[in-house]
Design an enzyme around this catalytic site. Structure first.
Site, short mmCIF file in Angstrom:
data_model
loop_
_atom_site.label_atom_id
_atom_site.label_comp_id
_atom_site.label_asym_id
_atom_site.label_seq_id
_atom_site.Cartn_x
_atom_site.Cartn_y
_atom_site.Cartn_z
N VAL A 1 -28.86 -17.77 21.34
CA VAL A 1 -28.68 -19.18 21.00
C VAL A 1 -29.50 -19.45 19.73
O VAL A 1 -30.65 -19.03 19.62
CB VAL A 1 -29.15 -20.11 22.13
CG1 VAL A 1 -29.03 -21.58 21.72
CG2 VAL A 1 -28.35 -19.85 23.41
N TYR B 1 -33.32 -13.13 32.60
CA TYR B 1 -32.09 -12.92 33.35
C TYR B 1 -32.20 -13.01 34.87
O TYR B 1 -31.18 -13.23 35.54
CB TYR B 1 -31.45 -11.61 32.89
CG TYR B 1 -30.95 -11.77 31.48
CD1 TYR B 1 -29.75 -12.41 31.23
CD2 TYR B 1 -31.70 -11.34 30.40
CE1 TYR B 1 -29.29 -12.60 29.93
CE2 TYR B 1 -31.26 -11.53 29.10
CZ TYR B 1 -30.06 -12.16 28.87
OH TYR B 1 -29.63 -12.36 27.59
N PHE C 1 -27.01 -0.84 24.95
CA PHE C 1 -25.70 -1.30 24.45
C PHE C 1 -25.79 -2.79 24.11
O PHE C 1 -26.72 -3.49 24.49
CB PHE C 1 -24.60 -1.07 25.47
CG PHE C 1 -24.90 -1.57 26.86
CD1 PHE C 1 -24.66 -2.90 27.18
CD2 PHE C 1 -25.43 -0.73 27.81
CE1 PHE C 1 -24.94 -3.37 28.45
CE2 PHE C 1 -25.71 -1.19 29.09
CZ PHE C 1 -25.48 -2.51 29.40
#
Length: 408
Positions: free
Chosen positions: A86, A125, A408
């Site tokens: 963000v 998370y 990744f």
């Protein structure tokens, strides 16, 4: 959504990558690199790209890659979540929460039962139901004192990684099905892994591959690069190991003997080892490895029934789980899990619960890493039937620790 909230859009074409890349450069404080940008465009998936724009500029984004992930006893389609950010000007407006909720809903609707990511900051998370499922072992090895046992005649071949692509793919694909935490790699991913633009070397030399060959062919490989350094008296170069994949103990030992004895170097670093890395038991002085345990892969269970039924279990298990999930209400409630090493089933039940946990706790144990007993000791898993943790805990483990081999 109120009128003041900008809508979440789905990417339309690969051209959307430019706006996303501009945002990520700002969020992660990166210098723009056009060569790397084009390389990453090849793996960008517009249909899985969630964007928020303000006056035409991308100010928030969450993406995902369509790849498989090896889990205990199985290989599953998994949303590989990535490129989340963000803009600094748009923080504290709820954009990240909206993106995460929408992304999880989309992943579930698309038939994937789990999501997986690397966390830029590990405190972020768990708020969205991700559990730390695979830790990684980093090593900064003093090669002069680590001590290696004598080995036989090495059967090694080395060269630039690109031309050895076919051999690398063969080894990786043979091993992947048995290594929880390893992801599938198609041609795009191998190109992204092996392309070696100078701007991304950070002062080190080009990447090399070394292959170990036995009577049956190539049994293992390592990817590495070296950094040149001298002081006033002697060479003090560093070997930077990217990846080691070995199908036999001999291949593993010979590859590490090579990596730890390269001329004009004094240290070898490796960032993506497993917590059960065999090198710890191969060297004479484990302290010289200078190990540190960090978080690696984070897993989010998006469909409890499908995910728990898909993996296999180290010992027979029959347990009723009471699960909470504030973001995906479909997962909340009681689930009976039965299974073993040959198969499993998981369905809703009205039976009394044996254990209660949050959805992040199921993610944490999903790859066979942190145990139920550790989570129970931390107060995260609650035992509702005496002895339930001891009975069910071993089933969620696996014979190898999960690996975090690739960012990744």
């Amino acid at each position: 959504m109120t009128d003041a909230e900008p809508p979440i859009e789905t990417g339309k074409t690969p051209a959307d990558w430019d706006g996303v890349a501009d945002l990520l450069n700002v969020v992660f404080h990166d210098v723009r690199n056009d060569e790397a940008r084009e390389l990453n465009r090849a793996t960008y998936e517009p249909a899985r790209s969630l964007l928020v724009r303000d006056r035409g500029v991308v100010v928030a984004h969450a993406g995902a890659f369509t790849r498989e992930l090896t889990v205990p006893g199985a290989v599953l389609s998994a949303g590989h979540v990535t490129q989340v950010g963000v803009a600094p000007t748009h923080r504290r407006r709820g954009l990240l929460t909206r993106l995460m909720r929408k992304q999880l809903q989309d992943i579930r609707a698309g038939g994937e039962s789990i999501a997986v990511l690397w966390a830029s900051e590990s405190a972020i998370y768990p708020r969205f139901g991700y559990g730390m499922a695979a830790q990684r072992l980093t090593m900064e090895i003093d090669t002069r004192s680590v001590g290696l046992p004598p080995g036989g005649e090495p059967r090694l071949r080395m060269g630039e990684a690109g031309p050895l692509h076919e051999a690398l793919v063969g080894v990786y694909d043979r091993l992947r099905a048995g290594r929880p935490g390893w992801s599938s790699r198609d041609a795009r991913w191998w190109r992204r892994l092996l392309d070696d633009p100078p701007a991304q070397r950070h002062g080190a030399a080009a990447r090399h591959a070394v292959l170990y060959e036995d009577a049956d062919g190539v049994a293992g490989y390592a990817l590495y690069r070296a950094r040149n350094h001298w002081d006033n008296w002697s060479p003090r170069g560093q070997v930077q190991v990217d990846e080691v994949a070995a199908g036999t103990p001999e291949a593993y030992a010979q590859l590490w003997r090579f990596l730890l004895t390269i001329d004009l170097t004094r240290t070898t670093s490796y960032q993506n080892g497993t917590v059960d890395e065999p090198l710890q038991h191969l060297v004479a002085d484990p302290r010289a490895l200078h190990t540190q345990v960090l978080d690696g892969l984070w897993v989010r269970v998006v469909d409890v029934g499908a995910a728990l039924a898909a993996r296999r279990y180290a010992t027979p298990v029959d347990v009723v789980l009471e699960v909470t999930d504030p973001l995906l209400g479909e997962n909340a409630g009681r689930w009976r899990l039965t299974g073993d090493g040959t198969g499993a089933a998981c369905a809703r039940t009205a039976d009394p619960a044996d254990l209660s946990c949050g959805i992040a706790d199921l993610g944490a144990v999903f790859l066979g890493g942190p145990g139920l007993s550790a989570l129970a000791a931390a107060g995260r898993v609650r035992e509702l039937r005496p002895g339930a943790v001891a009975a069910a805990g071993p089933a969620f483990g696996w014979h190898r620790a999960p690996a975090s081999i690739e960012v990744f």
